[in-house]
Design a protein around this motif. Sequence first.
Motif, PDB file in Angstrom:
ATOM      1  N   THR A  88       0.276   6.145 -46.104  1.00  0.00           N
ATOM      2  CA  THR A  88       0.044   5.299 -47.215  1.00  0.00           C
ATOM      3  C   THR A  88      -0.044   6.269 -48.329  1.00  0.00           C
ATOM      4  O   THR A  88       0.232   5.801 -49.479  1.00  0.00           O
ATOM      5  CB  THR A  88      -1.452   4.718 -46.825  1.00  0.00           C
ATOM      6  OG1 THR A  88      -1.205   4.006 -45.689  1.00  0.00           O
ATOM      7  CG2 THR A  88      -1.753   3.616 -47.918  1.00  0.00           C
ATOM      8  N   ALA A  89      -0.733   7.275 -48.309  1.00  0.00           N
ATOM      9  CA  ALA A  89      -0.741   8.214 -49.631  1.00  0.00           C
ATOM     10  C   ALA A  89       0.611   8.436 -50.325  1.00  0.00           C
ATOM     11  O   ALA A  89       0.518   8.420 -51.625  1.00  0.00           O
ATOM     12  CB  ALA A  89      -1.591   9.467 -49.448  1.00  0.00           C
ATOM     13  N   THR A  90       1.513   8.824 -49.396  1.00  0.00           N
ATOM     14  CA  THR A  90       2.879   9.073 -49.900  1.00  0.00           C
ATOM     15  C   THR A  90       3.510   8.070 -50.364  1.00  0.00           C
ATOM     16  O   THR A  90       4.170   7.862 -51.450  1.00  0.00           O
ATOM     17  CB  THR A  90       3.713   9.878 -48.686  1.00  0.00           C
ATOM     18  OG1 THR A  90       2.870  10.979 -48.252  1.00  0.00           O
ATOM     19  CG2 THR A  90       5.089  10.308 -49.225  1.00  0.00           C
ATOM     20  N   GLN A  92       1.959   5.509 -51.745  1.00  0.00           N
ATOM     21  CA  GLN A  92       1.182   5.033 -53.099  1.00  0.00           C
ATOM     22  C   GLN A  92       1.621   5.955 -54.292  1.00  0.00           C
ATOM     23  O   GLN A  92       2.077   5.446 -55.273  1.00  0.00           O
ATOM     24  CB  GLN A  92      -0.354   5.061 -52.847  1.00  0.00           C
ATOM     25  CG  GLN A  92      -0.849   4.714 -53.997  1.00  0.00           C
ATOM     26  CD  GLN A  92      -0.778   3.196 -54.450  1.00  0.00           C
ATOM     27  OE1 GLN A  92      -0.484   2.466 -53.630  1.00  0.00           O
ATOM     28  NE2 GLN A  92      -0.725   3.135 -55.669  1.00  0.00           N
ATOM     29  N   GLN A  93       1.937   7.204 -53.959  1.00  0.00           N
ATOM     30  CA  GLN A  93       2.271   8.172 -54.845  1.00  0.00           C
ATOM     31  C   GLN A  93       3.745   7.872 -55.536  1.00  0.00           C
ATOM     32  O   GLN A  93       3.977   7.998 -56.617  1.00  0.00           O
ATOM     33  CB  GLN A  93       2.359   9.513 -54.197  1.00  0.00           C
ATOM     34  CG  GLN A  93       2.599  10.663 -55.384  1.00  0.00           C
ATOM     35  CD  GLN A  93       2.758  11.887 -54.411  1.00  0.00           C
ATOM     36  OE1 GLN A  93       2.732  12.361 -53.392  1.00  0.00           O
ATOM     37  NE2 GLN A  93       2.862  13.063 -55.555  1.00  0.00           N
ATOM     38  N   SER A  94       4.541   7.738 -54.451  1.00  0.00           N
ATOM     39  CA  SER A  94       5.977   7.030 -55.110  1.00  0.00           C
ATOM     40  C   SER A  94       5.944   5.858 -55.776  1.00  0.00           C
ATOM     41  O   SER A  94       6.569   5.629 -56.713  1.00  0.00           O
ATOM     42  CB  SER A  94       6.875   6.912 -53.564  1.00  0.00           C
ATOM     43  OG  SER A  94       7.253   8.065 -52.973  1.00  0.00           O
ATOM     44  N   TYR A  95       5.127   4.966 -55.294  1.00  0.00           N
ATOM     45  CA  TYR A  95       5.075   3.740 -55.977  1.00  0.00           C
ATOM     46  C   TYR A  95       4.443   4.063 -57.541  1.00  0.00           C
ATOM     47  O   TYR A  95       5.221   3.512 -58.637  1.00  0.00           O
ATOM     48  CB  TYR A  95       3.887   2.708 -55.376  1.00  0.00           C
ATOM     49  CG  TYR A  95       3.815   1.388 -56.187  1.00  0.00           C
ATOM     50  CD1 TYR A  95       4.800   0.561 -56.223  1.00  0.00           C
ATOM     51  CD2 TYR A  95       2.616   1.290 -57.297  1.00  0.00           C
ATOM     52  CE1 TYR A  95       4.504  -0.532 -56.785  1.00  0.00           C
ATOM     53  CE2 TYR A  95       2.340   0.278 -57.630  1.00  0.00           C
ATOM     54  CZ  TYR A  95       3.354  -1.007 -57.550  1.00  0.00           C
ATOM     55  OH  TYR A  95       3.021  -2.105 -58.524  1.00  0.00           O
ATOM     56  N   GLN A  96       3.404   4.850 -57.757  1.00  0.00           N
ATOM     57  CA  GLN A  96       3.043   5.051 -58.991  1.00  0.00           C
ATOM     58  C   GLN A  96       4.054   5.791 -59.949  1.00  0.00           C
ATOM     59  O   GLN A  96       4.198   5.586 -61.034  1.00  0.00           O
ATOM     60  CB  GLN A  96       1.677   6.021 -58.816  1.00  0.00           C
ATOM     61  CG  GLN A  96       0.595   5.052 -58.273  1.00  0.00           C
ATOM     62  CD  GLN A  96      -0.727   5.842 -58.094  1.00  0.00           C
ATOM     63  OE1 GLN A  96      -0.708   7.254 -57.961  1.00  0.00           O
ATOM     64  NE2 GLN A  96      -1.830   5.397 -57.715  1.00  0.00           N
TER      65      GLN A  96
END
Length: 108
Positions: A88-90, A92-96
């Motif tokens: 999920t963190a990865t 979310q980082q790509s999304y941001q």
Amino acid sequence: MNSNSNKIQNPETPVMKSSQMSDRDFLNDMLTTEKYLTASFNYAINEASNQTIYQDLMRISEDVHQCQRDLYNTMFANGWYSLTTADTATLQQSYQQFEGYKQQLPLH
């Protein structure tokens, strides 16, 4: 976290270990070649200045892409190609990151 728990893979179809190429080796070689061809056709299509050649390249490219997809599906079905899930963190980082890019685009 155990890396195996992040893998998406079907049970592997066994192949005989020998110095000769197995079905898996042949499929892997063909898949690699098809990936190269799809990328090359994409470049050629982007550079085509003649409409007829462009259309011909597009039709051939579709066939090459479908062949690549069929090879991928065959390898995945036999457990010879696996995918790794993203945490999920990865994601979310790509999304941001891409949201930031989107904010930089001019509004039309």
